[in-house]
Design a protein around this motif. Structure first.
Motif, PDB file in Angstrom:
ATOM      1  N   HIS A 106       0.902  -1.170  -0.060  1.00 48.74           N
ATOM      2  CA  HIS A 106       0.154   0.027  -0.131  1.00 48.74           C
ATOM      3  C   HIS A 106       0.818   1.421   0.086  1.00 48.74           C
ATOM      4  O   HIS A 106       1.636   1.576   0.743  1.00 48.74           O
ATOM      5  CB  HIS A 106      -0.775   0.016   1.386  1.00 48.74           C
ATOM      6  N   ILE A 108       0.820   5.235   0.198  1.00 47.89           N
ATOM      7  CA  ILE A 108       0.002   6.582   0.189  1.00 47.89           C
ATOM      8  C   ILE A 108       0.987   7.278   0.084  1.00 47.89           C
ATOM      9  O   ILE A 108       2.156   7.724   0.636  1.00 47.89           O
ATOM     10  CB  ILE A 108      -0.349   6.650   2.002  1.00 47.89           C
ATOM     11  N   THR A 142      -3.103   5.060  -2.398  1.00 47.71           N
ATOM     12  CA  THR A 142      -4.375   6.235  -1.700  1.00 47.71           C
ATOM     13  C   THR A 142      -3.523   7.302  -1.842  1.00 47.71           C
ATOM     14  O   THR A 142      -2.224   7.522  -1.745  1.00 47.71           O
ATOM     15  CB  THR A 142      -4.593   5.917  -0.594  1.00 47.71           C
ATOM     16  N   SER A 144      -3.373  11.022  -0.365  1.00 46.33           N
ATOM     17  CA  SER A 144      -4.117  12.121   0.860  1.00 46.33           C
ATOM     18  C   SER A 144      -3.433  13.164   0.453  1.00 46.33           C
ATOM     19  O   SER A 144      -2.099  13.732   0.167  1.00 46.33           O
ATOM     20  CB  SER A 144      -3.338  11.742   2.267  1.00 46.33           C
ATOM     21  N   LEU A 192      -5.781   5.853   6.740  1.00 38.86           N
ATOM     22  CA  LEU A 192      -5.799   5.313   5.608  1.00 38.86           C
ATOM     23  C   LEU A 192      -4.977   3.970   5.443  1.00 38.86           C
ATOM     24  O   LEU A 192      -5.373   3.080   5.055  1.00 38.86           O
ATOM     25  CB  LEU A 192      -5.175   6.034   4.662  1.00 38.86           C
ATOM     26  N   VAL A 199      -9.745   1.868   1.248  1.00 35.29           N
ATOM     27  CA  VAL A 199      -9.189   3.101   0.431  1.00 35.29           C
ATOM     28  C   VAL A 199      -8.272   3.031  -1.033  1.00 35.29           C
ATOM     29  O   VAL A 199      -7.693   4.055  -1.478  1.00 35.29           O
ATOM     30  CB  VAL A 199      -8.614   3.917   1.464  1.00 35.29           C
ATOM     31  N   LYS A 202      -7.955   5.327  -3.895  1.00 33.32           N
ATOM     32  CA  LYS A 202      -8.991   6.567  -3.643  1.00 33.32           C
ATOM     33  C   LYS A 202      -8.016   7.750  -3.667  1.00 33.32           C
ATOM     34  O   LYS A 202      -6.894   7.787  -3.129  1.00 33.32           O
ATOM     35  CB  LYS A 202      -9.735   6.319  -2.761  1.00 33.32           C
ATOM     36  N   HIS A 203      -8.591   9.122  -3.836  1.00 32.57           N
ATOM     37  CA  HIS A 203      -8.099  10.323  -3.506  1.00 32.57           C
ATOM     38  C   HIS A 203      -8.784  11.244  -2.639  1.00 32.57           C
ATOM     39  O   HIS A 203      -9.988  10.996  -3.139  1.00 32.57           O
ATOM     40  CB  HIS A 203      -7.758  10.921  -5.053  1.00 32.57           C
TER      41      HIS A 203
END
Length: 293
Positions: A106, A108, A142, A144, A192, A199, A202-203
């Motif tokens: 993942h 981020i 994802t 952020s 997140l 998530v 996704k944004h």
């Protein structure tokens, strides 16, 4: 906790990355930090807090991939102020590629609110290029995307003004600007990481409050227990310092961020969102006395 993550954090000795580190540790997650100077003061403080500090350079993908061994999540942020927007994009792409090579489960990525809106602001566009690259890598990710930091109120360039009873910005007094505290950014990144599959892809544009310079001055007056007046800075003066910053403030005045703050608080109640007044009440205002010493 049952879903403990192992997270590699970039920019861990800075404000935003540091907030992510502290929020992760507070939730019991394992944290690695990549640093060019693992024996530096900032890295040593991280190590003392329980962070595993590993040597690496964000411009060297192989060193990032090595640092990412054994982690299931990576937090990636860039910094256009050190080397410029183009270098930030190159570095972000290098690190994202390394995350894929290392099999990180993942990624981020920390961008900036409305980076995808063709703002023409160099350090917004540089982040959007990284966003697009990350989205095309075929890995779980994802985004952020925080708005302006509440902490800018006490940035080095603002301290002298506050000491003299002035809060200044290059915006009309009544122009509303969305803002967020770095503590909430850290807590949101943890949310997140913990939600993970929920998530992916996704944004999220994120903000904690929206208020004008006049409203900020009133809150600062209460927090400091002395009058603080708002002063609008001429955009031409800012342009002499930074074309990038001038373009950003012109965009703030013309368009501005548009985060649905109510929806964000509803969907992520675990973040514990702070208003500007909450933030101001929590500041150690002795920083003003230290600045004058």
């Amino acid at each position: 906790m049952g879903n403990t993550r192992s997270v590699l954090v970039t920019g861990a000795t800075g404000q935003q990355g540091g907030a992510v580190v502290h929020a992760l540790l507070a939730r019991g997650h394992r944290v690695k930090a990549i640093s060019r100077k693992p024996d530096g003061d900032g890295a040593m403080r991280l190590a003392a807090a329980g962070v595993e500090v590993v040597a690496g350079d964000l411009n060297d993908g192989a060193s990032v991939a090595r640092a990412a061994e054994g982690v299931d999540t990576m937090f990636l942020m860039g910094n256009s102020y050190e080397n410029g927007p183009e270098a930030e994009t190159r570095q972000g792409i290098t690190v994202a590629n390394a995350a894929k090579a290392a099999g990180v489960g993942h990624l981020i990525y920390s961008s900036v609110g409305d980076a995808d809106k063709k703002t023409g602001i160099p350090h917004f566009d540089s982040k959007y290029l990284v966003e697009k690259h990350v989205a095309g890598l075929g890995i779980p990710y994802t985004v952020s995307a925080p708005v302006a930091f509440m902490e800018n109120t006490v940035a080095p360039w603002a301290i002298d003004g506050l000491r003299q009873g002035v809060y200044a910005a290059a915006l009309p007094p009544a122009r509303v600007l969305q803002q967020i505290t770095i503590k909430d950014i850290g807590a949101f990144v943890v949310a997140l990481a913990e939600r993970r599959e929920q998530v992916f892809g996704k944004h999220f544009d994120i903000a904690g409050d929206e208020l004008s310079g006049e409203q900020q001055s009133k809150i600062l007056s209460e927090a400091l227990e002395r009058p603080i007046r708002y002063q609008e800075l001429p955009i031409a003066a800012m342009r002499q310092q930074s074309e990038d910053a001038a373009l950003m403030f012109e965009w703030f005045d013309r368009t501005g961020y548009d985060v649905d703050i109510a929806a964000l608080r509803r969907d992520f109640p675990d973040v514990g969102w702070h208003s500007y007044a909450d933030w101001a009440r929590g500041v150690d205002w002795s920083v003003l006395a230290k600045a004058s010493a």
